[in-house]
Design a protein around this motif. Sequence first.
Motif, PDB file in Angstrom:
ATOM      1  N   LEU A  17       0.829  -1.206   0.000  1.00 11.10           N
ATOM      2  CA  LEU A  17       0.000   0.000   0.000  1.00 11.10           C
ATOM      3  C   LEU A  17       0.863   1.255   0.000  1.00 11.10           C
ATOM      4  CD1 LEU A  17      -2.898  -0.875   2.493  1.00 11.10           C
ATOM      5  CD2 LEU A  17      -2.895  -0.991   0.000  1.00 11.10           C
ATOM      6  N   LEU A  18       2.049   1.158   0.582  1.00  9.48           N
ATOM      7  CA  LEU A  18       2.959   2.310   0.574  1.00  9.48           C
ATOM      8  C   LEU A  18       3.377   2.660  -0.845  1.00  9.48           C
ATOM      9  CD1 LEU A  18       5.298   1.678   3.641  1.00  9.48           C
ATOM     10  CD2 LEU A  18       3.731   3.596   3.318  1.00  9.48           C
ATOM     11  N   VAL A  19       3.686   1.633  -1.631  1.00  2.03           N
ATOM     12  CA  VAL A  19       4.065   1.868  -3.019  1.00  2.03           C
ATOM     13  C   VAL A  19       2.901   2.496  -3.774  1.00  2.03           C
ATOM     14  CG1 VAL A  19       4.814   0.793  -5.168  1.00  2.03           C
ATOM     15  CG2 VAL A  19       5.713  -0.030  -2.991  1.00  2.03           C
ATOM     16  N   ALA A  20       1.704   1.955  -3.565  1.00  2.00           N
ATOM     17  CA  ALA A  20       0.526   2.499  -4.237  1.00  2.00           C
ATOM     18  C   ALA A  20       0.256   3.932  -3.795  1.00  2.00           C
ATOM     19  CB  ALA A  20      -0.687   1.624  -3.943  1.00  2.00           C
ATOM     20  N   LEU A  21       0.402   4.207  -2.492  1.00  2.00           N
ATOM     21  CA  LEU A  21       0.186   5.564  -1.985  1.00  2.00           C
ATOM     22  C   LEU A  21       1.198   6.529  -2.579  1.00  2.00           C
ATOM     23  CD1 LEU A  21      -1.139   7.602  -0.106  1.00  2.00           C
ATOM     24  CD2 LEU A  21       0.338   6.764   1.741  1.00  2.00           C
ATOM     25  N   ASP A  22       2.448   6.096  -2.698  1.00  2.00           N
ATOM     26  CA  ASP A  22       3.491   6.940  -3.282  1.00  2.00           C
ATOM     27  C   ASP A  22       3.130   7.313  -4.719  1.00  2.00           C
ATOM     28  OD1 ASP A  22       6.029   8.254  -3.350  1.00  2.00           O
ATOM     29  OD2 ASP A  22       6.873   6.536  -4.400  1.00  2.00           O
ATOM     30  N   VAL A  23       2.684   6.353  -5.493  1.00  2.00           N
ATOM     31  CA  VAL A  23       2.335   6.599  -6.892  1.00  2.00           C
ATOM     32  C   VAL A  23       1.069   7.451  -6.990  1.00  2.00           C
ATOM     33  CG1 VAL A  23       1.686   5.530  -9.073  1.00  2.00           C
ATOM     34  CG2 VAL A  23       3.484   4.506  -7.682  1.00  2.00           C
ATOM     35  N   LEU A  24       0.085   7.182  -6.142  1.00  2.00           N
ATOM     36  CA  LEU A  24      -1.151   7.962  -6.164  1.00  2.00           C
ATOM     37  C   LEU A  24      -0.881   9.437  -5.859  1.00  2.00           C
ATOM     38  CD1 LEU A  24      -3.608   5.511  -4.400  1.00  2.00           C
ATOM     39  CD2 LEU A  24      -4.007   6.582  -6.634  1.00  2.00           C
ATOM     40  N   ARG A  77       3.605  12.816   2.587  1.00  2.00           N
ATOM     41  CA  ARG A  77       4.089  12.477   1.244  1.00  2.00           C
ATOM     42  C   ARG A  77       5.598  12.241   1.212  1.00  2.00           C
ATOM     43  NH1 ARG A  77       3.152  16.145  -4.223  1.00  2.00           N
ATOM     44  NH2 ARG A  77       4.463  14.898  -5.614  1.00  2.00           N
ATOM     45  N   ALA A  78       6.354  13.129   1.820  1.00  2.00           N
ATOM     46  CA  ALA A  78       7.810  12.999   1.769  1.00  2.00           C
ATOM     47  C   ALA A  78       8.280  11.736   2.478  1.00  2.00           C
ATOM     48  CB  ALA A  78       8.464  14.234   2.382  1.00  2.00           C
ATOM     49  N   GLU A  79       7.680  11.438   3.623  1.00  2.00           N
ATOM     50  CA  GLU A  79       8.096  10.248   4.370  1.00  2.00           C
ATOM     51  C   GLU A  79       7.729   8.982   3.617  1.00  2.00           C
ATOM     52  OE1 GLU A  79      10.055   8.089   7.055  1.00  2.00           O
ATOM     53  OE2 GLU A  79      10.039  10.274   6.841  1.00  2.00           O
ATOM     54  N   VAL A  80       6.555   8.962   2.990  1.00  2.00           N
ATOM     55  CA  VAL A  80       6.156   7.797   2.192  1.00  2.00           C
ATOM     56  C   VAL A  80       7.150   7.575   1.061  1.00  2.00           C
ATOM     57  CG1 VAL A  80       4.414   6.924   0.584  1.00  2.00           C
ATOM     58  CG2 VAL A  80       3.710   7.954   2.756  1.00  2.00           C
ATOM     59  N   SER A  81       7.506   8.663   0.367  1.00  2.00           N
ATOM     60  CA  SER A  81       8.463   8.553  -0.726  1.00  2.00           C
ATOM     61  C   SER A  81       9.806   8.053  -0.231  1.00  2.00           C
ATOM     62  CB  SER A  81       8.622   9.913  -1.412  1.00  2.00           C
ATOM     63  OG  SER A  81       9.576   9.849  -2.440  1.00  2.00           O
ATOM     64  N   ALA A  82      10.238   8.555   0.944  1.00  2.00           N
ATOM     65  CA  ALA A  82      11.534   8.145   1.485  1.00  2.00           C
ATOM     66  C   ALA A  82      11.532   6.668   1.849  1.00  2.00           C
ATOM     67  CB  ALA A  82      11.871   8.996   2.713  1.00  2.00           C
ATOM     68  N   VAL A  83      10.446   6.178   2.452  1.00  2.55           N
ATOM     69  CA  VAL A  83      10.360   4.762   2.828  1.00  2.55           C
ATOM     70  C   VAL A  83      10.404   3.878   1.587  1.00  2.55           C
ATOM     71  CG1 VAL A  83       8.865   3.006   3.843  1.00  2.55           C
ATOM     72  CG2 VAL A  83       9.160   5.201   4.995  1.00  2.55           C
ATOM     73  N   VAL A  84       9.680   4.264   0.562  1.00  2.00           N
ATOM     74  CA  VAL A  84       9.661   3.478  -0.678  1.00  2.00           C
ATOM     75  C   VAL A  84      11.046   3.462  -1.316  1.00  2.00           C
ATOM     76  CG1 VAL A  84       8.720   3.349  -3.017  1.00  2.00           C
ATOM     77  CG2 VAL A  84       7.203   3.829  -1.085  1.00  2.00           C
ATOM     78  N   ALA A 153       9.066  18.640  -4.361  1.00  2.00           N
ATOM     79  CA  ALA A 153      10.115  18.650  -5.388  1.00  2.00           C
ATOM     80  C   ALA A 153      11.259  17.762  -4.930  1.00  2.00           C
ATOM     81  CB  ALA A 153      10.606  20.068  -5.644  1.00  2.00           C
ATOM     82  N   ASP A 154      11.947  17.165  -5.894  1.00  3.71           N
ATOM     83  CA  ASP A 154      13.102  16.317  -5.598  1.00  3.71           C
ATOM     84  C   ASP A 154      14.410  17.084  -5.697  1.00  3.71           C
ATOM     85  OD1 ASP A 154      11.663  13.651  -5.471  1.00  3.71           O
ATOM     86  OD2 ASP A 154      11.098  14.318  -7.482  1.00  3.71           O
ATOM     87  N   LEU A 155      14.396  18.179  -6.457  1.00  2.00           N
ATOM     88  CA  LEU A 155      15.614  18.950  -6.660  1.00  2.00           C
ATOM     89  C   LEU A 155      15.235  20.405  -6.876  1.00  2.00           C
ATOM     90  CD1 LEU A 155      18.728  18.392  -7.000  1.00  2.00           C
ATOM     91  CD2 LEU A 155      18.329  18.459  -9.468  1.00  2.00           C
ATOM     92  N   GLU A 156      15.957  21.306  -6.233  1.00  2.00           N
ATOM     93  CA  GLU A 156      15.774  22.731  -6.458  1.00  2.00           C
ATOM     94  C   GLU A 156      17.026  23.266  -7.139  1.00  2.00           C
ATOM     95  OE1 GLU A 156      14.956  26.950  -4.045  1.00  2.00           O
ATOM     96  OE2 GLU A 156      15.088  25.055  -2.940  1.00  2.00           O
ATOM     97  N   VAL A 157      16.839  24.051  -8.181  1.00  2.00           N
ATOM     98  CA  VAL A 157      17.971  24.578  -8.947  1.00  2.00           C
ATOM     99  C   VAL A 157      17.765  26.074  -9.135  1.00  2.00           C
ATOM    100  CG1 VAL A 157      19.352  24.370 -11.048  1.00  2.00           C
ATOM    101  CG2 VAL A 157      18.123  22.376 -10.170  1.00  2.00           C
ATOM    102  N   GLY A 158      18.843  26.834  -8.987  1.00  5.21           N
ATOM    103  CA  GLY A 158      18.773  28.284  -9.167  1.00  5.21           C
ATOM    104  C   GLY A 158      19.483  28.993  -8.047  1.00  5.21           C
TER     105      GLY A 158
END
Length: 314
Positions: A17-24, A77-84, A153-158
């Motif tokens: 479900l974590l993977v699905a939540l990350d994608v959703l 959201r960020a924690e879910v992405s990090a766990v995945v 965002a995954d990366l900030e540039v500027g």
Amino acid sequence: MRVTQSNGPSTGLDLNLLVALDVLLEEQSVQGAARRLHLSEPAMSRTLGRIRKALGDPVLVRAGRQMVPTPHALAVRAEVSAVVERARALFTPGRDTDLRTVSRTFTIIGPDALAAAHAAALYARAADQAPGIRIRFLAESHVDAPYLRQGTADLEVGVVDTTAPEVHVEPLGEDRMLGAVRAGHPLLTGELTPERFAVAADHLNVSRRGRLHGPVDAALAELGLERRVVGTVGTFPASLFVLRDTDLIGLISSWALPLAAALGLATFEVPLRLPTLRLGMAWHPRHDADPAHAWLRSCVRDLVTRRPTGGTAP
């Protein structure tokens, strides 16, 4: 993968479900998530229902024709992405990840000139080296927010001005502001002095916050001079079209030199002592050991540090 908690009543926790939540949360669409996970839409809808029940939160709610994440979903959201990501790294043998097998979506936040100048080259590189990676560019907002910490965002540039202690910032060099006017502008004839720069024509400012004054005005004030700013636009690419069709004087960063050249604009050194812009890229440390994110950083580093070409000077 299933983990069953033994203390208290038996409760099954499906870590898929974590993977699905990350994608959703990334797609913000049941249809898009179903396509990414190779599921039918009804199956994806049932999965979303299970996620809602597990979290005790709607997660995604309808807003017109779109779905938007709830405040709780944004908070996790960020924690879910990090766990995945950690799980993927755990089950990836060694660090020799084959980028051609990676399926990911990365989000870069930065000035519009970044996407205008480098997106084509970055997409071409992704198609060649990592065809499963998709890259989204988000424009800078007039409101500062912890985009990297939140996972927006995954990366900030500027010009990175974050003060978050956990964010990693890598310098990419310095940029400078150049003047820009339409071809044949009267300012291009004769000696360009601070006085002529200030009063030869009205000025256009670029500010994502709508500011009508900036470092140029401070530099002119030191010389007892003042310019007339008639308006402001939010991005450098937008300003170039205004400059092309008017007699206004504008400023651009060196990133925008190829864009200025494509529109037939003339660029010139501003006859003032202006502060340089310190360019960099920033990311959250949860991405440090991610080979795909390291690839993205390498690509951006290579593209941004190349010397811009194009543009004309009097």
